[in-house]
Design a protein around this motif. Structure first.
Motif, PDB file in Angstrom:
ATOM      1  N   ALA A  61      12.896   5.546 -13.066  1.00  0.00           N
ATOM      2  CA  ALA A  61      13.719   5.617 -11.857  1.00  0.00           C
ATOM      3  C   ALA A  61      14.125   4.243 -11.346  1.00  0.00           C
ATOM      4  N   GLY A  62      13.826   3.199 -12.097  1.00  0.00           N
ATOM      5  CA  GLY A  62      14.184   1.854 -11.666  1.00  0.00           C
ATOM      6  C   GLY A  62      13.069   1.139 -10.947  1.00  0.00           C
ATOM      7  N   PHE A  63      11.915   1.811 -10.819  1.00  0.00           N
ATOM      8  CA  PHE A  63      10.753   1.170 -10.203  1.00  0.00           C
ATOM      9  C   PHE A  63       9.503   1.786 -10.816  1.00  0.00           C
ATOM     10  N   ASP A  64       8.384   1.052 -10.738  1.00  0.00           N
ATOM     11  CA  ASP A  64       7.172   1.473 -11.436  1.00  0.00           C
ATOM     12  C   ASP A  64       6.327   2.472 -10.648  1.00  0.00           C
ATOM     13  N   HIS A  65       6.335   2.349  -9.319  1.00  0.00           N
ATOM     14  CA  HIS A  65       5.450   3.189  -8.522  1.00  0.00           C
ATOM     15  C   HIS A  65       6.193   3.750  -7.312  1.00  0.00           C
ATOM     16  N   TRP A  66       5.987   5.043  -7.042  1.00  0.00           N
ATOM     17  CA  TRP A  66       6.534   5.624  -5.831  1.00  0.00           C
ATOM     18  C   TRP A  66       5.814   5.005  -4.627  1.00  0.00           C
ATOM     19  N   PRO A  67       6.519   4.731  -3.535  1.00  0.00           N
ATOM     20  CA  PRO A  67       5.890   4.076  -2.379  1.00  0.00           C
ATOM     21  C   PRO A  67       5.067   5.038  -1.536  1.00  0.00           C
ATOM     22  N   ASP A  68       4.038   5.613  -2.163  1.00  0.00           N
ATOM     23  CA  ASP A  68       3.163   6.557  -1.486  1.00  0.00           C
ATOM     24  C   ASP A  68       2.559   5.970  -0.215  1.00  0.00           C
ATOM     25  N   ILE A  69       2.283   6.852   0.750  1.00  0.00           N
ATOM     26  CA  ILE A  69       1.397   6.463   1.833  1.00  0.00           C
ATOM     27  C   ILE A  69       0.014   6.319   1.199  1.00  0.00           C
ATOM     28  N   PRO A  70      -0.599   5.151   1.231  1.00  0.00           N
ATOM     29  CA  PRO A  70      -1.862   4.961   0.508  1.00  0.00           C
ATOM     30  C   PRO A  70      -2.936   5.941   0.956  1.00  0.00           C
ATOM     31  N   GLU A  71      -3.757   6.364   0.020  1.00  0.00           N
ATOM     32  CA  GLU A  71      -4.807   7.326   0.341  1.00  0.00           C
ATOM     33  C   GLU A  71      -5.834   6.747   1.304  1.00  0.00           C
ATOM     34  N   ASP A  72      -5.943   5.418   1.366  1.00  0.00           N
ATOM     35  CA  ASP A  72      -6.874   4.798   2.302  1.00  0.00           C
ATOM     36  C   ASP A  72      -6.165   4.202   3.517  1.00  0.00           C
ATOM     37  N   PHE A  73      -4.963   4.700   3.809  1.00  0.00           N
ATOM     38  CA  PHE A  73      -4.261   4.317   5.035  1.00  0.00           C
ATOM     39  C   PHE A  73      -4.713   5.293   6.118  1.00  0.00           C
ATOM     40  N   PHE A  74      -5.626   4.867   6.973  1.00  0.00           N
ATOM     41  CA  PHE A  74      -6.286   5.791   7.880  1.00  0.00           C
ATOM     42  C   PHE A  74      -5.705   5.793   9.294  1.00  0.00           C
ATOM     43  N   LYS A  75      -4.477   5.330   9.434  1.00  0.00           N
ATOM     44  CA  LYS A  75      -3.755   5.474  10.690  1.00  0.00           C
ATOM     45  C   LYS A  75      -2.827   6.679  10.564  1.00  0.00           C
ATOM     46  N   PRO A  76      -2.753   7.534  11.581  1.00  0.00           N
ATOM     47  CA  PRO A  76      -1.912   8.727  11.469  1.00  0.00           C
ATOM     48  C   PRO A  76      -0.448   8.398  11.176  1.00  0.00           C
ATOM     49  N   VAL A  77       0.166   9.224  10.331  1.00  0.00           N
ATOM     50  CA  VAL A  77       1.576   9.099   9.981  1.00  0.00           C
ATOM     51  C   VAL A  77       2.266  10.426  10.288  1.00  0.00           C
ATOM     52  N   ILE A  78       3.368  10.354  11.024  1.00  0.00           N
ATOM     53  CA  ILE A  78       4.151  11.533  11.385  1.00  0.00           C
ATOM     54  C   ILE A  78       5.524  11.424  10.724  1.00  0.00           C
ATOM     55  N   CYS A  79       5.934  12.452  10.004  1.00  0.00           N
ATOM     56  CA  CYS A  79       7.287  12.497   9.469  1.00  0.00           C
ATOM     57  C   CYS A  79       8.214  13.132  10.501  1.00  0.00           C
ATOM     58  N   ALA A  80       9.284  12.438  10.846  1.00  0.00           N
ATOM     59  CA  ALA A  80      10.322  12.986  11.711  1.00  0.00           C
ATOM     60  C   ALA A  80      11.499  13.334  10.809  1.00  0.00           C
ATOM     61  N   VAL A  81      11.627  14.602  10.459  1.00  0.00           N
ATOM     62  CA  VAL A  81      12.558  15.043   9.425  1.00  0.00           C
ATOM     63  C   VAL A  81      13.920  15.313  10.040  1.00  0.00           C
ATOM     64  N   ASN A  82      14.862  14.435   9.738  1.00  0.00           N
ATOM     65  CA  ASN A  82      16.173  14.473  10.380  1.00  0.00           C
ATOM     66  C   ASN A  82      17.282  14.969   9.462  1.00  0.00           C
ATOM     67  N   GLY A  83      16.928  15.617   8.370  1.00  0.00           N
ATOM     68  CA  GLY A  83      17.937  16.104   7.435  1.00  0.00           C
ATOM     69  C   GLY A  83      17.257  16.682   6.215  1.00  0.00           C
ATOM     70  N   VAL A  84      17.810  16.406   5.051  1.00  0.00           N
ATOM     71  CA  VAL A  84      17.322  16.994   3.802  1.00  0.00           C
ATOM     72  C   VAL A  84      16.053  16.295   3.312  1.00  0.00           C
ATOM     73  N   VAL A  85      15.063  17.098   2.942  1.00  0.00           N
ATOM     74  CA  VAL A  85      13.897  16.637   2.179  1.00  0.00           C
ATOM     75  C   VAL A  85      14.034  17.205   0.780  1.00  0.00           C
ATOM     76  N   ALA A  86      14.012  16.346  -0.231  1.00  0.00           N
ATOM     77  CA  ALA A  86      14.145  16.814  -1.611  1.00  0.00           C
ATOM     78  C   ALA A  86      13.359  15.894  -2.526  1.00  0.00           C
ATOM     79  N   GLY A  87      12.926  16.433  -3.672  1.00  0.00           N
ATOM     80  CA  GLY A  87      12.286  15.603  -4.691  1.00  0.00           C
ATOM     81  C   GLY A  87      11.132  14.782  -4.138  1.00  0.00           C
ATOM     82  N   GLY A  88      11.206  13.485  -4.419  1.00  0.00           N
ATOM     83  CA  GLY A  88      10.141  12.588  -3.998  1.00  0.00           C
ATOM     84  C   GLY A  88       9.964  12.489  -2.499  1.00  0.00           C
ATOM     85  N   GLY A  89      10.939  12.971  -1.720  1.00  0.00           N
ATOM     86  CA  GLY A  89      10.754  13.007  -0.284  1.00  0.00           C
ATOM     87  C   GLY A  89       9.556  13.845   0.135  1.00  0.00           C
ATOM     88  N   TRP A  90       9.180  14.807  -0.723  1.00  0.00           N
ATOM     89  CA  TRP A  90       8.006  15.633  -0.440  1.00  0.00           C
ATOM     90  C   TRP A  90       6.714  14.825  -0.469  1.00  0.00           C
TER      91      TRP A  90
END
Length: 257
Positions: free
Chosen positions: A77-106
């Protein structure tokens, strides 16, 4: 608008992180991936940030995954790693979904703590329609919500799209708000969380992560299936044909190999 792939604003203990490729559906390319991977590290160490809100630029797309047109021109895909939220990132993350979620957006949907959506949000899983496997995306969501609708979405590809109200019913999002109110509403929730005792919140999130995040709980299965997915996505004939057909705006010709 600035050309930076990721924009950050900080306010009252909250970092608002915006994916900034609206003309490309906020799809992930090398620049966005690198910027976001680096940003997670910075935010983890920032003592002034207690909560993160993740949103897409514009009003049409939250994130449509990897840049498929770019993928059609290379063996990845032009890059080596998807920019995941790290598994050891222990601050809450909220997705504000303002349109289409598809593919890697999940990825962001299952790795975040929860999501809220605007009334114009929609959800689909296009991987199998281009010969790829939505492995982590759909496994991750199947841990969070009922499996039946997730399995159906994984198999249906672009033939099926879920609206915001259906996503609310299934628990994919916790609430649906008018599009014009999404950003402010997400920030209000995040600021409320940011006022709570930060060490207690982080420890609670760590407990959730270690109990339910498939990267902890299903490590052997996750690694085994991820290796197989790479072979299907990038090494099979179908895995190369799908992105080419997408870029050329034609129906793919599957060979099953």
């Amino acid at each position: 608008m600035t050309s930076e792939p990721v924009l950050v604003e900080k306010e009252d203990g909250v970092a608002l992180v915006q994916l900034n490729r609206p003309d490309a559906g906020n799809a992930c390319n090398a620049e966005l991936a690198t910027a976001l991977i680096d940003l997670w590290k910075v935010l983890a160490k920032d003592d002034d940030v207690h909560v993160v809100v993740l949103i897409g630029a514009g009003t049409r797309h939250f994130c449509t995954g990897a840049d498929v047109k770019r993928a059609s021109q290379s063996d990845n895909a032009g890059f080596d790693h998807w920019p995941d939220i790290p598994e050891d990132f222990f601050k809450p993350v909220i997705c504000a979904v303002n349109g289409v979620v598809a593919g890697g957006g999940w990825h962001f949907m299952w790795q975040a703590d929860f999501a809220i959506a605007s009334e114009n949000a929609s959800f689909l899983e296009p991987h199998v329609s281009i010969g790829w496997v939505p492995l982590r995306e759909m496994l991750g969501m199947a841990v969070r919500v009922p499996q039946g609708p997730i399995r159906r979405m994984a198999y249906m590809g672009t033939a099926e799209r879920m609206d915001a109200d259906r996503a609310l019913t299934l628990g994919i999002v916790t609430e649906v708000v008018p599009a014009a109110e999404l950003r402010d509403h997400a920030m209000k929730i995040a600021k409320t969380i940011a006022k709570q005792a930060p060490l207690a919140v982080r420890l609670q999130k760590e407990a959730f992560q270690r109990a339910f995040d498939l990267r902890y709980a299903w490590r052997e299965l996750y690694d085994h299936m991820h290796e197989k997915r790479i072979r299907v996505d990038w090494e099979s004939e179908d895995g190369r044909e799908g992105p080419r057909a997408f870029a050329e705006k034609r129906a793919p010709v599957w060979k099953g190999r």
